[in-house]
Design an enzyme around this catalytic site. Structure first.
Site, PDB file in Angstrom:
ATOM      1  N   PRO A  76      11.815   3.910   2.370  1.00 25.75           N
ATOM      2  CA  PRO A  76      10.410   4.784   2.412  1.00 25.75           C
ATOM      3  C   PRO A  76       9.862   4.794   3.777  1.00 25.75           C
ATOM      4  CG  PRO A  76       9.868   2.242   1.765  1.00 25.75           C
ATOM      5  CD  PRO A  76      11.458   2.455   2.141  1.00 25.75           C
ATOM      6  N   SER A 105       8.025   7.163  -0.213  1.00 19.59           N
ATOM      7  CA  SER A 105       6.865   6.720   0.572  1.00 19.59           C
ATOM      8  C   SER A 105       5.720   7.007  -0.234  1.00 19.59           C
ATOM      9  CB  SER A 105       6.545   6.974   2.085  1.00 19.59           C
ATOM     10  OG  SER A 105       5.447   6.554   2.660  1.00 19.59           O
ATOM     11  N   LYS A 218       8.687  -5.768  -0.315  1.00 25.09           N
ATOM     12  CA  LYS A 218       9.107  -5.184   1.040  1.00 25.09           C
ATOM     13  C   LYS A 218       8.324  -5.776   1.995  1.00 25.09           C
ATOM     14  CE  LYS A 218      10.367  -1.030   3.617  1.00 25.09           C
ATOM     15  NZ  LYS A 218       9.499  -0.982   4.652  1.00 25.09           N
TER      16      LYS A 218
END
Ligand SMILES: Cc1cc2nc3c(=O)[nH]c(=O)nc-3n(C[C@H](O)[C@H](O)[C@H](O)COP(=O)(O)O)c2cc1C
Length: 350
Positions: A76, A105, A218
């Site tokens: 992203p 994103s 993440k």
């Protein structure tokens, strides 16, 4: 770095205004982490096996339920509208044509629903924890309704790291708020509403697990954090230092990966990004225990250089390079690596 990726990066640099290029290229602080990202992978050496019949090599894998041409995803990244007139719609087309998976994103400059309509393959949605948590949930809910197969909560951004170079996001106000605008109450200051929530905790991660799709965490660089994220309900971990854009002097991801892999111990997929620029980098990540990798800046440069076609070409080039690396290492697929493929000794850290 693969030659095509280097060429696309050069074309993008030549084509983009310097401050726009630097917005995407920059790291934070003194760019120490950014500077070490690629070297982390280059430090490792292989012990290939021979005489193993590698006449048929297949790079395809399944990740959760998603079929992928190779264990290589698109990371992203924000505001593709500053790189190409079709923005993330072009990225989605190019990614699908390569049989890869786009992680869209939260800072997409095209509507989530428009990107979903252009996607020909699986895609996931990245979530930031915004100061107004209802905004993050609105976006997550829309993404899942539009077909996102997973959510990716970015956990390394309690504040946005101060960048070393470049200007602000190189997109129009309309592009900047294309997804959030409709959820903002009249009179809300967009900059405040879209800032990060530094009070986020493991509960924030847990709260996102009620959306009906798996949630990845993440931005994890330590095994203990990975275990905590799994305990809070994460379905997978992405080892990342945000492309060197958050805490400068954070360790490179090739260094961080083994600790996370050991802590997760096969209970969930472990992905990794940062400085991956060839199929051999992918092979090293797999040998260190990753299930798949993500590419950040190479996809941005490919998009700026040649739109959707460029994105497809970049992903195809990495997949082809991975196939060659697998064969020369004595493997026929990403899940069939020889034991002990990596040498114990490697050139010292710089
Ligand atoms: C310009 C730019 C924007 C990014 N935007 C996001 C983002 O919106 N969300 C996110 O989780 N990570 C973001 N990242 C980090 C990437 O997802 C990824 O971790 C990183 O780019 C991987 O490193 P690489 O660029 O060396 O491949 C961004 C990175 C760059 C370069």
């Amino acid at each position: 770095m693969l030659r095509l990726l280097a060429e696309q990066a050069r074309t993008a640099r030549d084509r983009l205004p310097a401050d726009v290029h630097d917005y995407y290229a920059t790291g934070s602080g003194e760019e120490v982490t950014l500077g070490e990202a690629e070297a982390g992978w280059l430090r490792h050496r292989y012990r290939p096996r021979v005489l193993r019949d590698v006449s048929h090599v297949d790079t395809a894998v399944r990740l959760l339920d998603a079929p992928l041409a190779a264990p290589v995803l698109v990371a992203p990244t924000a505001f593709h509208g500053g790189l190409h007139p079709d923005g993330e719609v072009a990225t989605a087309r190019g990614t699908g044509a390569a049989g890869s998976l786009l992680v869209l994103s939260s800072r997409s400059s095209r509507r989530i629903e428009d990107v979903a309509a252009a996607a020909t393959g699986p895609w996931w949605f990245q979530v930031y924890v915004l100061a107004d948590p209802s905004l993050s949930r609105h976006l997550a809910r829309r993404a899942v309704a539009a077909g996102a197969g997973a959510l990716v909560l970015t956990v390394d951004t309690p504040y946005t790291g101060t960048k070393a170079r470049g200007g602000g996001p190189p997109v129009t106000d309309r592009e900047y708020l294309v997804n959030l605008g409709e959820h903002l109450a009249a009179g809300t200051d967009p900059d405040t509403a879209t800032s990060q929530d530094p009070a986020c905790t493991l509960d924030t991660l847990h709260d996102l697990t009620d959306q009906g799709v798996p949630v990845f965490a993440k931005g994890v660089l330590r095994g203990d954090d990975a275990v905590d994220c799994l305990s809070a309900g994460a379905a997978g971990i992405i080892v990342s230092n945000h492309g060197g854009r958050q805490l400068d002097r954070a360790v490179d991801t090739a260094y961080a990966l083994p600790d996370v892999v050991a802590a997760v111990a096969g209970r969930a997929p472990v992905l990794v990004d940062g400085g991956i620029r060839s199929g051999r980098d992918v092979l090293t990540a797999l040998a260190l225990g990753a299930d798949a990798v993500l590419l950040g800046r190479p996809i941005l440069w490919a998009l700026a250089a040649d739109g959707a076609t460029g994105v497809t070409a970049a992903l195809d080039a990495v997949r082809t390079d991975l196939a060659e690396a697998l064969a020369l290492a004595g493997a026929t697929s990403p899940t069939d690596l020889p034991d002990g493929l990596l040498a114990d000794t490697a050139p010292p850290r710089p």
